[in-house]
Design a protein around this motif. Structure first.
Motif, short mmCIF file in Angstrom:
data_model
loop_
_atom_site.label_atom_id
_atom_site.label_comp_id
_atom_site.label_asym_id
_atom_site.label_seq_id
_atom_site.Cartn_x
_atom_site.Cartn_y
_atom_site.Cartn_z
N MET A 56 -30.91 30.63 3.46
CA MET A 56 -31.04 32.05 3.76
C MET A 56 -30.86 32.90 2.51
N TRP A 57 -29.98 32.51 1.63
CA TRP A 57 -29.86 33.20 0.33
C TRP A 57 -29.15 32.28 -0.63
N TRP A 58 -29.34 32.58 -1.89
CA TRP A 58 -28.76 31.73 -2.93
C TRP A 58 -28.37 32.61 -4.11
N PRO A 59 -27.20 32.40 -4.70
CA PRO A 59 -26.79 33.20 -5.85
C PRO A 59 -27.75 33.02 -7.03
N ARG A 60 -27.97 34.11 -7.80
CA ARG A 60 -28.85 34.05 -8.97
C ARG A 60 -28.17 34.72 -10.16
N SER A 89 -18.09 22.06 -3.41
CA SER A 89 -17.18 22.95 -2.67
C SER A 89 -17.73 24.38 -2.62
N ALA A 90 -18.39 24.83 -3.68
CA ALA A 90 -19.01 26.16 -3.65
C ALA A 90 -20.18 26.18 -2.66
N PHE A 91 -20.94 25.09 -2.60
CA PHE A 91 -22.03 24.99 -1.63
C PHE A 91 -21.48 25.04 -0.20
N GLN A 92 -20.36 24.35 0.04
CA GLN A 92 -19.74 24.39 1.36
C GLN A 92 -19.33 25.82 1.73
N ARG A 93 -18.71 26.54 0.78
CA ARG A 93 -18.32 27.94 1.05
C ARG A 93 -19.55 28.80 1.32
N LEU A 94 -20.61 28.59 0.55
CA LEU A 94 -21.84 29.36 0.72
C LEU A 94 -22.43 29.13 2.10
N ARG A 96 -20.95 28.28 4.80
CA ARG A 96 -20.11 28.94 5.82
C ARG A 96 -20.41 30.44 5.89
N GLU A 97 -20.77 31.03 4.75
CA GLU A 97 -21.13 32.45 4.73
C GLU A 97 -22.44 32.71 5.47
#
Length: 133
Positions: A56-60, A89-94, A96-97
């Motif tokens: 749905m979205w990804w940091p850039r 772990s950052a992917f897991q947090r993302l 969940r968002e």
């Protein structure tokens, strides 16, 4: 079920979003393309990260995140820019968002259910694995 000599598993899920059906069909195509007659978690991971089912979205770097699903869709120019690599772990947090909040007026009136049927030589082993919580 068809055979006691082979493991068989049939799953029924009631109450899913159309996007999940697309993802599962994509995973089935991936498994079939690899010469398998079953879908595994690895096929799900590949389907989830395919271009067709982009997140749905990804940091850039230096830009707002890519946003998928808003009215009007995503303009091609919005997809430009380098994405930020993420640790697991950052992917897991993302992910969940990405979870939406309650949608009381959308979808079925009752909660989602998952049922299954198993047969074959590993039926009991698979049942223990599935029912473990």
């Amino acid at each position: 079920m068809t055979s006691e000599l082979r493991d068989e598993c049939r799953v029924t899920v009631d109450g899913v979003a159309p996007s999940l059906i697309r993802m599962l069909r994509n995973a089935a195509d991936i498994a079939t393309g690899a010469g398998r007659n079953w879908v595994g978690i690895e096929d799900i991971y590949v389907a989830l990260t395919s271009d067709e089912l982009a997140p749905m979205w990804w940091p850039r770097e230096g830009k707002e995140p890519i946003v998928k699903g808003r009215r009007g869709g995503i303009a091609h120019s919005e997809l430009e820019g380098e994405t930020v690599p993420l640790s697991y772990s950052a992917f897991q947090r993302l992910t969940r968002e990405w979870l939406p909040g309650p949608t009381p007026k959308v979808g079925p009136t009752s909660p989602v259910t998952v049922s299954y049927e198993l047969s074959g030589p590993h039926e009991e082993e698979f049942r223990r694995m599935i029912e473990r919580r």
